[in-house]
Write a protein that holds these residues in place. Structure first.
Motif, PDB file in Angstrom:
ATOM      1  N   GLN A 100       0.921  -1.261   0.087  1.00  0.00           N
ATOM      2  CA  GLN A 100       0.098   0.013  -0.024  1.00  0.00           C
ATOM      3  C   GLN A 100       0.875   1.292  -0.025  1.00  0.00           C
ATOM      4  N   ASN A 101       2.040   1.217   0.672  1.00  0.00           N
ATOM      5  CA  ASN A 101       2.962   2.397   0.643  1.00  0.00           C
ATOM      6  C   ASN A 101       3.362   2.703  -0.868  1.00  0.00           C
ATOM      7  N   LEU A 102       3.601   1.856  -1.705  1.00  0.00           N
ATOM      8  CA  LEU A 102       4.041   2.160  -2.847  1.00  0.00           C
ATOM      9  C   LEU A 102       2.870   2.527  -3.959  1.00  0.00           C
ATOM     10  N   LYS A 103       1.692   1.879  -3.628  1.00  0.00           N
ATOM     11  CA  LYS A 103       0.568   2.566  -4.459  1.00  0.00           C
ATOM     12  C   LYS A 103       0.189   3.926  -3.966  1.00  0.00           C
ATOM     13  N   ARG A 104       0.498   4.280  -2.727  1.00  0.00           N
ATOM     14  CA  ARG A 104       0.250   5.677  -2.078  1.00  0.00           C
ATOM     15  C   ARG A 104       1.168   6.499  -2.779  1.00  0.00           C
ATOM     16  N   ALA A 105       2.709   6.146  -2.564  1.00  0.00           N
ATOM     17  CA  ALA A 105       3.553   7.265  -3.186  1.00  0.00           C
ATOM     18  C   ALA A 105       3.422   7.116  -4.797  1.00  0.00           C
ATOM     19  N   VAL A 106       3.011   6.105  -5.347  1.00  0.00           N
ATOM     20  CA  VAL A 106       2.991   6.350  -6.917  1.00  0.00           C
ATOM     21  C   VAL A 106       1.609   7.290  -7.435  1.00  0.00           C
ATOM     22  N   LEU A 107       0.646   7.267  -6.501  1.00  0.00           N
ATOM     23  CA  LEU A 107      -0.374   8.356  -6.778  1.00  0.00           C
ATOM     24  C   LEU A 107      -0.216   9.545  -6.457  1.00  0.00           C
ATOM     25  N   VAL A 108       0.904   9.791  -5.607  1.00  0.00           N
ATOM     26  CA  VAL A 108       1.284  11.106  -5.078  1.00  0.00           C
ATOM     27  C   VAL A 108       2.076  11.667  -6.399  1.00  0.00           C
ATOM     28  N   THR A 109       2.962  10.751  -6.735  1.00  0.00           N
ATOM     29  CA  THR A 109       3.736  11.459  -7.838  1.00  0.00           C
ATOM     30  C   THR A 109       3.042  11.577  -9.382  1.00  0.00           C
ATOM     31  N   GLU A 110       2.274  10.657  -9.486  1.00  0.00           N
ATOM     32  CA  GLU A 110       1.853  10.298 -10.920  1.00  0.00           C
ATOM     33  C   GLU A 110       0.383  10.814 -11.172  1.00  0.00           C
ATOM     34  N   ASP A 111      -0.516  10.640 -10.106  1.00  0.00           N
ATOM     35  CA  ASP A 111      -2.074  11.031 -10.620  1.00  0.00           C
ATOM     36  C   ASP A 111      -2.807  10.920  -9.109  1.00  0.00           C
ATOM     37  N   SER A 112      -2.740  12.109  -8.387  1.00  0.00           N
ATOM     38  CA  SER A 112      -3.354  12.233  -7.179  1.00  0.00           C
ATOM     39  C   SER A 112      -4.865  12.110  -7.307  1.00  0.00           C
ATOM     40  N   ALA A 122      21.265  13.341  -4.686  1.00  0.00           N
ATOM     41  CA  ALA A 122      20.755  14.523  -3.755  1.00  0.00           C
ATOM     42  C   ALA A 122      19.428  14.927  -4.266  1.00  0.00           C
ATOM     43  N   ARG A 123      19.149  15.117  -5.645  1.00  0.00           N
ATOM     44  CA  ARG A 123      17.820  15.614  -6.121  1.00  0.00           C
ATOM     45  C   ARG A 123      16.986  14.402  -6.026  1.00  0.00           C
ATOM     46  N   LEU A 124      17.323  13.307  -6.184  1.00  0.00           N
ATOM     47  CA  LEU A 124      16.348  12.151  -6.141  1.00  0.00           C
ATOM     48  C   LEU A 124      15.873  11.837  -4.409  1.00  0.00           C
ATOM     49  N   ARG A 125      16.706  12.155  -3.568  1.00  0.00           N
ATOM     50  CA  ARG A 125      16.575  12.309  -2.087  1.00  0.00           C
ATOM     51  C   ARG A 125      15.295  13.098  -2.020  1.00  0.00           C
ATOM     52  N   ARG A 126      15.545  14.501  -2.336  1.00  0.00           N
ATOM     53  CA  ARG A 126      14.737  15.533  -2.223  1.00  0.00           C
ATOM     54  C   ARG A 126      13.303  15.447  -2.687  1.00  0.00           C
ATOM     55  N   ARG A 127      13.192  14.772  -3.935  1.00  0.00           N
ATOM     56  CA  ARG A 127      12.080  14.344  -4.447  1.00  0.00           C
ATOM     57  C   ARG A 127      11.472  13.078  -3.399  1.00  0.00           C
ATOM     58  N   GLN A 128      12.153  12.360  -2.850  1.00  0.00           N
ATOM     59  CA  GLN A 128      11.771  11.176  -1.989  1.00  0.00           C
ATOM     60  C   GLN A 128      11.248  11.759  -0.769  1.00  0.00           C
ATOM     61  N   SER A 143       9.353   2.903  -0.863  1.00  0.00           N
ATOM     62  CA  SER A 143       8.353   3.191  -1.937  1.00  0.00           C
ATOM     63  C   SER A 143       8.176   4.625  -2.507  1.00  0.00           C
ATOM     64  N   ALA A 144       8.553   5.532  -1.524  1.00  0.00           N
ATOM     65  CA  ALA A 144       8.777   7.148  -2.022  1.00  0.00           C
ATOM     66  C   ALA A 144       9.821   7.144  -3.106  1.00  0.00           C
ATOM     67  N   LEU A 145      10.840   6.389  -2.530  1.00  0.00           N
ATOM     68  CA  LEU A 145      11.943   6.522  -3.553  1.00  0.00           C
ATOM     69  C   LEU A 145      12.097   5.906  -5.082  1.00  0.00           C
ATOM     70  N   LEU A 146      11.202   4.693  -4.939  1.00  0.00           N
ATOM     71  CA  LEU A 146      10.816   4.238  -6.282  1.00  0.00           C
ATOM     72  C   LEU A 146       9.871   5.281  -6.995  1.00  0.00           C
ATOM     73  N   ALA A 147       8.989   5.539  -6.190  1.00  0.00           N
ATOM     74  CA  ALA A 147       8.001   6.538  -6.932  1.00  0.00           C
ATOM     75  C   ALA A 147       8.363   8.003  -7.424  1.00  0.00           C
ATOM     76  N   ALA A 148       9.541   8.332  -6.650  1.00  0.00           N
ATOM     77  CA  ALA A 148      10.331   9.689  -7.309  1.00  0.00           C
ATOM     78  C   ALA A 148      11.155   9.294  -8.377  1.00  0.00           C
ATOM     79  N   ALA A 149      11.351   8.098  -8.592  1.00  0.00           N
ATOM     80  CA  ALA A 149      12.141   7.713 -10.018  1.00  0.00           C
ATOM     81  C   ALA A 149      11.599   7.525 -11.034  1.00  0.00           C
ATOM     82  N   ILE A 150      10.331   7.510 -10.925  1.00  0.00           N
ATOM     83  CA  ILE A 150       9.683   7.251 -12.320  1.00  0.00           C
ATOM     84  C   ILE A 150       9.577   8.234 -13.367  1.00  0.00           C
ATOM     85  N   THR A 151       9.805   9.496 -13.085  1.00  0.00           N
ATOM     86  CA  THR A 151       9.724  10.373 -14.010  1.00  0.00           C
ATOM     87  C   THR A 151      10.856  10.093 -14.998  1.00  0.00           C
ATOM     88  N   ASN A 152      11.933   9.674 -14.562  1.00  0.00           N
ATOM     89  CA  ASN A 152      13.166   9.408 -15.385  1.00  0.00           C
ATOM     90  C   ASN A 152      13.779   7.977 -15.003  1.00  0.00           C
TER      91      ASN A 152
END
Length: 288
Positions: A76-88, A216-222, A196-205
């Motif tokens: 559920q953590n990953l589902k939430r993280a992906v919804l936050v980054t891709e389609d809330s 550091a940029r990926l950590r900030r997005r996380q 989960s937040a780290l994986l979701a933050a990386a989806i963009t590229n």
């Protein structure tokens, strides 16, 4: 002189309109039949085939690490993280986020180019399964039509399940299970909020943002994603899933996700998301 010229212009406009209508009708009639996705998982995707062709052109063997897991077997953590980054708004829309489309069109019109997209998870899935990553209007029209067809034929859970199993998470790494095992040595069901937040933050590229060696940029997005995960709820699991002991059990309800303290210098929202409402003085609302 003016009347014949106006007639020519009128005939030209009618011809253009007729051509556009004919193409739209052709595009609609040749859309893929997505009904099979109700019960069958796709054997491949347009993006996987694209990566295979790219590898072949370099004289290399295409890499494909993928292991399908059911919706209830994804954290559920990953589902939430992906919804936050891709389609809330995923749980609310019908495949298209009309407000985002309007804002995207305004930005693109001002810049005179396709500078900003407005793709929902359903649109991204349509593109991933059947289309190319190009940004031309014809491809975009097909994406919109397929997205609407996906929403008409599949449940929200099934759409998100397929999406989380086919998206690219690195060179040759497809889906949540492959990503979880590659980067964290665990199953997709066991992913923590931070992972989960780290994986979701990386989806963009995913080819540049490596969750296994985060910049550091990926950590900030996380940090931004993790701080917002408690504000979204993924579609619930409708059917039960087999447990480790062989018994059927429902996917556990999502628990509270702890936020992070604000990171100085970060924007207040991720790209394409609305700014959060300001907090009221005193830190809370009226008591009941």
């Amino acid at each position: 002189m003016r009347l014949p010229r106006m007639r020519k212009v009128g005939r030209a406009l009618l011809a253009v309109a007729a051509a556009c209508f004919a193409y739209a009708a052709f595009a609609f009639l040749t859309l893929p039949d997505v009904r099979a996705l109700r019960t069958s998982n796709p054997a491949t995707t347009a993006f996987i085939e694209l990566r295979a062709r790219e590898a072949h052109s370099r004289g290399e063997q295409a890499r494909r690490v993928q292991r399908w897991v059911s919706y209830g077997r994804i954290s559920q953590n990953l589902k939430r993280a992906v919804l936050v980054t891709e389609d809330s708004a995923f749980w609310k829309h019908d495949g298209l986020d009309y407000q985002q489309i309007k804002e995207s069109m305004e930005v693109n019109f001002e810049r005179g180019e396709f500078a900003r997209g407005a793709s929902t998870i359903t649109q991204q899935l349509a593109k991933n399964l059947y289309l190319s990553p190009s940004k031309n209007p014809i491809r975009k029209l097909k994406e919109l039509l397929i997205a609407r067809r996906l929403e008409a034929e599949l449940s929200k859970q099934r759409i998100l399940e397929i999406y989380l199993n086919v998206i690219e998470w690195g060179d040759g790494i497809y889906g949540a299970e492959a990503a979880a095992r590659t980067y964290f040595g665990k199953s997709a069901a066991e992913l923590s909020p931070a992972e989960s937040a780290l994986l979701a933050a990386a989806i963009t590229n995913p080819r540049l943002m490596n969750p296994g060696n985060p910049t550091a940029r990926l950590r900030r997005r996380q940090a931004m994603v993790l701080g917002r995960m408690g504000a979204v709820t993924p579609p619930p699991v409708v059917a039960t899933v087999p447990g480790a002991d062989g018994e059927e059990k429902a996917d556990p309800a999502p628990g509270a996700v702890p936020g992070l303290p604000p990171v100085e210098g970060l924007p207040a929202a991720l790209p394409g998301q609305a700014l959060p409402p300001p907090k009221k003085p005193g830190g809370g609302g009226a008591g009941l």
